[in-house]
Design an enzyme around this catalytic site. Structure first.
Site, PDB file in Angstrom:
ATOM      1  N   GLU A 180      21.086  70.125  18.137  1.00  0.00           N
ATOM      2  CA  GLU A 180      22.310  69.802  18.847  1.00  0.00           C
ATOM      3  C   GLU A 180      22.073  68.623  19.793  1.00  0.00           C
ATOM      4  OE1 GLU A 180      25.290  69.259  19.151  1.00  0.00           O
ATOM      5  OE2 GLU A 180      26.225  71.231  19.410  1.00  0.00           O
ATOM      6  N   ASP A 212      19.792  86.659 -12.263  1.00  0.00           N
ATOM      7  CA  ASP A 212      19.341  86.704 -10.872  1.00  0.00           C
ATOM      8  C   ASP A 212      17.917  86.183 -10.716  1.00  0.00           C
ATOM      9  OD1 ASP A 212      17.439  88.914 -11.256  1.00  0.00           O
ATOM     10  OD2 ASP A 212      19.176  90.211 -11.390  1.00  0.00           O
ATOM     11  N   GLU A 253      11.981  88.406 -18.157  1.00  0.00           N
ATOM     12  CA  GLU A 253      13.251  87.727 -17.902  1.00  0.00           C
ATOM     13  C   GLU A 253      13.549  86.706 -18.996  1.00  0.00           C
ATOM     14  OE1 GLU A 253      13.083  88.076 -13.013  1.00  0.00           O
ATOM     15  OE2 GLU A 253      12.221  86.332 -14.046  1.00  0.00           O
ATOM     16  N   HIS A 285      25.827  78.075  13.805  1.00  0.00           N
ATOM     17  CA  HIS A 285      25.114  79.303  14.175  1.00  0.00           C
ATOM     18  C   HIS A 285      26.045  80.341  14.794  1.00  0.00           C
ATOM     19  CE1 HIS A 285      25.414  78.309  18.456  1.00  0.00           C
ATOM     20  NE2 HIS A 285      25.143  77.053  18.099  1.00  0.00           N
ATOM     21  N   ASP A 327      18.408  90.080 -17.868  1.00  0.00           N
ATOM     22  CA  ASP A 327      17.445  90.450 -16.845  1.00  0.00           C
ATOM     23  C   ASP A 327      16.194  90.988 -17.518  1.00  0.00           C
ATOM     24  OD1 ASP A 327      16.425  90.728 -14.325  1.00  0.00           O
ATOM     25  OD2 ASP A 327      17.549  92.530 -13.816  1.00  0.00           O
ATOM     26  N   ASP A 385      20.384  94.674 -15.660  1.00  0.00           N
ATOM     27  CA  ASP A 385      19.275  95.357 -14.976  1.00  0.00           C
ATOM     28  C   ASP A 385      19.128  96.792 -15.465  1.00  0.00           C
ATOM     29  OD1 ASP A 385      17.326  95.582 -12.589  1.00  0.00           O
ATOM     30  OD2 ASP A 385      18.761  97.170 -12.172  1.00  0.00           O
TER      31      ASP A 385
END
Length: 416
Positions: free
Chosen positions: A296, A75, A50, A220, A9, A124
């Protein structure tokens, strides 16, 4: 051959501003930390820091064993995508850093995987320690480090890496043996598999065909109409998520963030899907692309009615609809044949656009079932034989040879 996990990181307080990086090398089989690196690098951007962290981690791994297999977990989506070759490197500060990182290990010995920030805490913390030391005019001191390794997460990462290698090798062997005895089928169903591609997709892939396009299909969350089992398509009121539906969306977002494999998000244009997709996108830091073809079915005059109400009012039309995929609902709705053509067209567009990617597809009951049906080569009546709960997850992997593999159907474990 030894296996290492490199977690790296970098950060900048100002972007550009005072910057530093951190990296840790873990044993790929046990999760044991083998080496750490951290450094304050002066004024730089987040991305430069990074990349510096990646280079330091790879150099530390190479010093331990230059012949090892290395799995990089970061990340930073930008670094992972650029090092995997899917994103172009345009910034002049990044190009030499990416080239330097690429020279440390041969391409065949290294893979890259994006992970959520909360799963990269050790690196991190090291980066922040380096920045703190630089702010005070000093250098990072490993003996004074308080960076705490999450032992359970490290073991899980190692276990996942080992499983990926073992299952991937088994999948390759099985496919090779099958190829010598019979021709491949047009579709297959598999309960488990693991990636052998440059980025772990987490939903299964095949070692010999490369990374598939994987659709993670998310229905959903609930609306007010869902528990009442009312027809709710694209020709009705376009309801929002209910309170229960919003809770479901947050639950699935947390689950997908923990898995850390989603790379793209596409959604139906209808509100309930956009709200569900938005909850996931916010958690993952991704954008949502709206695809009109994922809407839909238009249920015509049946919109908002229960099945019993439709049977009472439109008995003959309902009977015809249940027996033929070519029959549309009363009042100018869409037949399943029409929806199938629409969904197949959007599937093909997404496959072309997202080669080798894992895509969250947020849509509705009929499109999800249609994608499953098409992957299996099942007849249209199979749509009535699948259960698909609100906020459930399903998954289909699409391979370069045209085959498709259903990996998951109606998973609701994240809602318990």
């Amino acid at each position: 051959m030894r296996q290492f996990i490199v977690e790296a990181d970098g950060g900048s307080r100002g972007n550009p501003g005072p910057a530093g990086y951190g990296a840790v090398v873990l044993d790929g089989r046990t999760g044991e930390p083998l080496a750490e690196a951290a450094e304050y690098i002066g004024i730089a951007t987040n991305n430069v820091a990074e990349y510096k962290g990646l280079i330091a981690g790879l150099n530390a791994a190479k010093a331990l064993d230059p012949a090892a297999e290395v799995r990089v977990r970061m990340d930073s989506k930008l670094v992972v995508e650029q090092m995997s070759g899917r994103w172009k490197i345009k910034h002049p500060d990044m190009k030499p850093l990416a080239a330097e990182a690429a020279r440390i290990f041969p391409a065949g010995q290294i893979t890259f995987e994006w992970i959520p920030r909360e799963r990269n805490k050790h690196a991190d913390r090291l980066a922040n320690e380096a920045m703190d030391a630089g702010k005070n005019g000093g250098e990072w001191d490993p003996s004074a480090s308080t960076a705490a390794l999450d032992a359970s997460a490290a073991r899980a990462a190692a276990t996942e890496a080992e499983a990926s290698g073992a299952v991937g090798r088994a999948a390759q062997k099985e496919r090779t043996e099958t190829a010598t005895s019979s021709a491949p089928s047009s579709a297959s169903v598999s309960s488990a598999s693991a990636p052998a591609s440059s980025v772990s997709v987490g939903w299964g892939s095949s070692a010999d065909l490369g990374a598939p396009v994987t659709f993670v299909l998310l229905r959903h969350g609930e609306t007010a109409l869902t528990p009442e089992k009312r027809f709710s398509g694209s020709g009705g009121s376009d309801p929002e998520l209910s309170a229960a539906g919003r809770r479901q969306a947050e639950a699935v977002a947390a689950s997908l963030a923990a898995r850390g494999t989603i790379q793209e998000i596409v959604s139906s244009p209808l509100r309930r899907c956009r709200e569900t997709a938005g909850a996931v996108a916010s958690r993952l830091g991704l954008e949502v692309t709206v695809e009109e073809g994922l809407r839909e079915t238009d249920f015509g005059a049946w919109e908002g009615l229960t099945f019993a109400e439709v049977r009472e009012r439109y008995a003959d039309d309902l009977s015809a609809w249940l027996t033929s995929p070519d029959v549309a609902p009363t009042g100018g709705g869409e037949s399943f044949t029409t929806v199938g053509r629409r969904v197949a067209a959007v599937r093909d567009r997404l496959l072309e656009r997202y080669r080798g990617r894992t895509v969250l597809v947020v849509t509705h009951v009929t499109p999800v079932k249609t994608l499953i049906r098409l992957a299996l080569g099942a007849p249209p009546e199979s749509l009535f034989r699948m259960e698909l709960s609100a906020a459930s997850l399903s998954a289909v992997a699409y391979y370069a040879d045209g085959n498709a593999s259903v990996r998951l159907l109606n998973d609701t474990s994240h809602l318990r």
